[in-house]
Design an enzyme around this catalytic site. Structure first.
Site, PDB file in Angstrom:
ATOM      1  N   ASN A 114       0.833  -1.224   0.069  1.00 34.56           N
ATOM      2  CA  ASN A 114      -0.244   0.102   0.055  1.00 34.56           C
ATOM      3  C   ASN A 114       0.673   1.359   0.080  1.00 34.56           C
ATOM      4  O   ASN A 114       0.415   2.192   0.396  1.00 34.56           O
ATOM      5  CB  ASN A 114      -1.136  -0.125   1.097  1.00 34.56           C
ATOM      6  CG  ASN A 114      -0.513  -0.119   2.598  1.00 34.56           C
ATOM      7  OD1 ASN A 114       0.783  -0.211   2.715  1.00 34.56           O
ATOM      8  ND2 ASN A 114      -1.154  -0.818   3.656  1.00 34.56           N
ATOM      9  N   ARG A 251       3.325   6.080  12.156  1.00 31.71           N
ATOM     10  CA  ARG A 251       2.243   5.610  13.318  1.00 31.71           C
ATOM     11  C   ARG A 251       2.221   6.861  14.285  1.00 31.71           C
ATOM     12  O   ARG A 251       3.229   7.592  14.718  1.00 31.71           O
ATOM     13  CB  ARG A 251       3.229   4.434  14.035  1.00 31.71           C
ATOM     14  CG  ARG A 251       3.263   3.235  13.272  1.00 31.71           C
ATOM     15  CD  ARG A 251       1.736   2.760  13.085  1.00 31.71           C
ATOM     16  NE  ARG A 251       1.662   1.497  12.602  1.00 31.71           N
ATOM     17  CZ  ARG A 251       1.237   1.149  11.103  1.00 31.71           C
ATOM     18  NH1 ARG A 251       0.849   2.170  10.538  1.00 31.71           N
ATOM     19  NH2 ARG A 251       1.036  -0.023  10.377  1.00 31.71           N
ATOM     20  N   GLN A 280      -5.672   2.794  18.603  1.00 28.65           N
ATOM     21  CA  GLN A 280      -6.729   2.802  17.372  1.00 28.65           C
ATOM     22  C   GLN A 280      -7.488   1.683  17.646  1.00 28.65           C
ATOM     23  O   GLN A 280      -6.813   0.525  18.269  1.00 28.65           O
ATOM     24  CB  GLN A 280      -6.015   2.345  16.050  1.00 28.65           C
ATOM     25  CG  GLN A 280      -5.155   3.700  15.658  1.00 28.65           C
ATOM     26  CD  GLN A 280      -4.383   3.523  14.300  1.00 28.65           C
ATOM     27  OE1 GLN A 280      -3.683   4.441  13.670  1.00 28.65           O
ATOM     28  NE2 GLN A 280      -4.668   2.496  13.445  1.00 28.65           N
ATOM     29  N   HIS A 299      -7.587   6.052  10.075  1.00 22.15           N
ATOM     30  CA  HIS A 299      -6.199   5.080   9.386  1.00 22.15           C
ATOM     31  C   HIS A 299      -6.841   4.621   8.116  1.00 22.15           C
ATOM     32  O   HIS A 299      -7.435   3.394   8.219  1.00 22.15           O
ATOM     33  CB  HIS A 299      -5.787   4.255  10.304  1.00 22.15           C
ATOM     34  CG  HIS A 299      -4.396   3.695   9.847  1.00 22.15           C
ATOM     35  ND1 HIS A 299      -3.729   2.807  10.921  1.00 22.15           N
ATOM     36  CD2 HIS A 299      -3.810   3.536   8.868  1.00 22.15           C
ATOM     37  CE1 HIS A 299      -2.593   2.479  10.276  1.00 22.15           C
ATOM     38  NE2 HIS A 299      -2.714   3.001   9.055  1.00 22.15           N
TER      39      HIS A 299
HETATM   40  P1  NAI Z   1      10.005   0.883   4.714  1.00 21.50           P
HETATM   41  O1  NAI Z   1      10.698  -0.122   5.368  1.00 21.50           O
HETATM   42  O2  NAI Z   1      10.076   0.825   3.166  1.00 21.50           O
HETATM   43  O3  NAI Z   1      10.784   2.256   4.919  1.00 21.50           O
HETATM   44  C1  NAI Z   1      11.023   2.612   6.238  1.00 21.50           C
HETATM   45  C2  NAI Z   1      12.433   3.576   6.273  1.00 21.50           C
HETATM   46  O4  NAI Z   1      12.430   4.025   7.585  1.00 21.50           O
HETATM   47  C3  NAI Z   1      13.622   2.536   6.057  1.00 21.50           C
HETATM   48  O5  NAI Z   1      14.317   3.369   5.002  1.00 21.50           O
HETATM   49  C4  NAI Z   1      14.253   2.806   7.294  1.00 21.50           C
HETATM   50  O6  NAI Z   1      15.705   2.513   7.274  1.00 21.50           O
HETATM   51  C5  NAI Z   1      13.768   3.908   7.830  1.00 21.50           C
HETATM   52  N1  NAI Z   1      13.961   3.847   9.335  1.00 21.50           N
HETATM   53  C6  NAI Z   1      13.640   3.121  10.267  1.00 21.50           C
HETATM   54  N2  NAI Z   1      14.091   3.386  11.645  1.00 21.50           N
HETATM   55  C7  NAI Z   1      14.669   4.758  11.359  1.00 21.50           C
HETATM   56  C8  NAI Z   1      14.978   5.806  12.208  1.00 21.50           C
HETATM   57  N3  NAI Z   1      15.061   5.633  13.555  1.00 21.50           N
HETATM   58  N4  NAI Z   1      15.472   6.929  11.728  1.00 21.50           N
HETATM   59  C9  NAI Z   1      15.325   7.284  10.357  1.00 21.50           C
HETATM   60  N5  NAI Z   1      14.809   6.321   9.553  1.00 21.50           N
HETATM   61  C10 NAI Z   1      14.446   4.966  10.043  1.00 21.50           C
HETATM   62  O7  NAI Z   1       8.630   1.053   4.850  1.00 21.50           O
HETATM   63  P2  NAI Z   1       7.532   1.862   4.165  1.00 21.50           P
HETATM   64  O8  NAI Z   1       6.847   0.919   3.391  1.00 21.50           O
HETATM   65  O9  NAI Z   1       8.111   2.875   3.869  1.00 21.50           O
HETATM   66  O10 NAI Z   1       6.526   2.210   5.532  1.00 21.50           O
HETATM   67  C11 NAI Z   1       6.912   2.944   6.440  1.00 21.50           C
HETATM   68  C12 NAI Z   1       5.951   3.043   7.571  1.00 21.50           C
HETATM   69  O11 NAI Z   1       4.571   3.470   7.319  1.00 21.50           O
HETATM   70  C13 NAI Z   1       5.577   1.693   8.145  1.00 21.50           C
HETATM   71  O12 NAI Z   1       6.404   0.956   8.912  1.00 21.50           O
HETATM   72  C14 NAI Z   1       4.228   1.678   8.562  1.00 21.50           C
HETATM   73  O13 NAI Z   1       4.360   2.186  10.178  1.00 21.50           O
HETATM   74  C15 NAI Z   1       3.724   3.051   7.851  1.00 21.50           C
HETATM   75  N6  NAI Z   1       2.502   2.749   7.074  1.00 21.50           N
HETATM   76  C16 NAI Z   1       1.400   3.340   7.379  1.00 21.50           C
HETATM   77  C17 NAI Z   1       0.496   3.063   6.281  1.00 21.50           C
HETATM   78  C18 NAI Z   1      -0.980   3.828   6.618  1.00 21.50           C
HETATM   79  O14 NAI Z   1      -1.937   3.384   6.065  1.00 21.50           O
HETATM   80  N7  NAI Z   1      -0.764   4.966   7.247  1.00 21.50           N
HETATM   81  C19 NAI Z   1       0.342   1.885   5.252  1.00 21.50           C
HETATM   82  C20 NAI Z   1       1.810   1.495   5.253  1.00 21.50           C
HETATM   83  C21 NAI Z   1       2.963   1.851   5.997  1.00 21.50           C
END
Ligand code: NAI
Length: 353
Positions: A114, A251, A280, A299
């Site tokens: 997504n 989040r 949530q 959400h």
């Molecule tokens: P991803 O895993 O591709 O990217 C996350 C990035 O955050 C990575 O590059 C990682 O290195 C970085 N990261 C991790 N810890 C960090 C820190 N302490 N400081 C800086 N960067 C850090 O994940 P994606 O697909 O981009 O999703 C990110 C987040 O978005 C998910 O974990 C989820 O919580 C949220 N999400 C929310 C949705 C919604 O419906 N609102 C749907 C999909 C994801």
């Protein structure tokens, strides 16, 4: 085997729209498939007593982040048969990953399912804040025509400085989509992109403490981990540029609830949007519902009808592999073999040792 699915109730919308696959009634479209393999599927929306009752003898628990089943350390301890936790979507923080690893329970999510849906929502909410869309809409609904009131807080996005915290799949898509708006885009991530990747996406790395005070807009796109929980606390919010706009679709717990309300009331943060809350579903009296200058949604950003099809297909793939004793698709893996294995999460868990 017993497969427990915890997800949002479909209600009347589910009767009209069969593509609402993620709801409790439509059960990701996997009921027939699971039963044809001789297993049982229990699909519920209760996240309290009923969930705990079913979790106790479940082999697999599937949860959607939009209506999260908080599978805590205590709940894991009371569920001796649990072998696999699956997130129908992206973001597995509703599962206690450390506790799952200790019990050798694998965790996987439908990585990438997504990310476009969320990136589009981020761009929509950035524009809504910067252009002061919600008050303009309210002016129309309220029968008014106060141009000055709305225009006094309305800006162009062009030439603004955008900072992306967490440059993963979503962050990169946000940056790429913002390129035609002629913004300057920086990012901070603990994994740096190559120069070529940065050029393609239209962004440049900047150390966190240098980036935060210069941004007009911050988009939060990092996962919730022990390292990011309440990362945007009172002190860090105070370090942002006065009048900053923040969009958080990652989040809710990455931002300190009360510190944000105070920063909006003082005007230090000009406006805030996003679609993630803690807990949530957000209770009716959650302070973010009534704080000033917000454009929050429930959400929903990652659960468009297209996204639901993609995460439903992903869950079917995970279950097929699990039933056949095969490994999960590699980029779906969050916890495997007793350790947090996903590169996006591992950093925070390794640091805690
Ligand atoms: P991803 O895993 O591709 O990217 C996350 C990035 O955050 C990575 O590059 C990682 O290195 C970085 N990261 C991790 N810890 C960090 C820190 N302490 N400081 C800086 N960067 C850090 O994940 P994606 O697909 O981009 O999703 C990110 C987040 O978005 C998910 O974990 C989820 O919580 C949220 N999400 C929310 C949705 C919604 O419906 N609102 C749907 C999909 C994801």
């Amino acid at each position: 085997m017993k497969i427990l699915l915890v997800t949002y109730p479909g209600g009347p919308a589910a009767k009209k729209e069969p593509r609402l696959l993620g709801c409790v009634e439509n059960a990701l479209g996997i009921r027939e498939f699971v039963e044809s393999k001789g297993h049982t599927l229990v699909s519920i929306s209760d996240t309290g007593t009923e969930m705990e009752k079913h979790l106790k003898d479940a082999d697999v628990c599937i949860a959607t982040p939009f209506w999260p089943a908080y599978v805590t350390r205590e709940r894991i301890a009371k569920s001796p048969k649990l072998k696999l936790l699956l997130t129908a979507g992206v973001g597995s923080d509703h599962f206690d990953l450390a506790a799952a690893a200790e019990r050798n329970i694998d965790v996987a999510e439908v990585t990438g399912s997504n990310v476009v849906s969320v990136a589009e929502h981020v761009v929509m909410q950035i524009l809504a804040l910067v252009r002061n869309y919600i008050p303009a809409y309210e002016e129309v609904i309220g029968g008014g025509w106060d141009i000055a009131k709305v225009a006094a807080r309305s800006h162009d996005l062009e030439d603004k400085v955008v900072g992306i915290f967490g440059m993963g799949r979503i962050g990169q898509r946000v940056a790429a989509r913002l390129k035609p708006f002629d913004v300057t885009c920086y990012y901070y991530d603990n994994r740096r992109m190559t120069t070529v990747e940065e050029q393609v996406v239209g962004t440049r790395y900047m150390p966190l403490e240098a980036m935060l005070p210069i941004c007009d807009i911050i988009s939060i796109n990092a996962p919730l981990t022990p390292a990011t929980q309440e990362f945007f606390n009172k002190k860090r919010l105070a370090s942002l540029k006065k009048g900053v706009y923040i969009v958080n679709t990652a989040r809710g717990r990455i931002v300190h609830t009360d510190a944000l309300v105070a920063a909006l009331k003082s005007g230090h943060v000009a406006a805030y949007a996003g679609d993630v809350w803690y807990p949530q579903p957000a209770p009716a009296d959650h302070p973010w519902r009534t704080m000033p200058n917000h454009a929050m949604t429930p959400h929903v950003s990652g659960t468009t009808l297209e996204a639901q099809k993609r995460y439903a297909d992903g869950i079917r793939d995970c279950l097929t592999r699990f039933f056949n004793g095969e490994a999960m698709q590699r980029d779906y893996v969050i916890v495997e073999g007793g350790r947090v294995a996903s590169p996006s999460y591992a950093y925070a868990f390794e640091k805690k040792k």
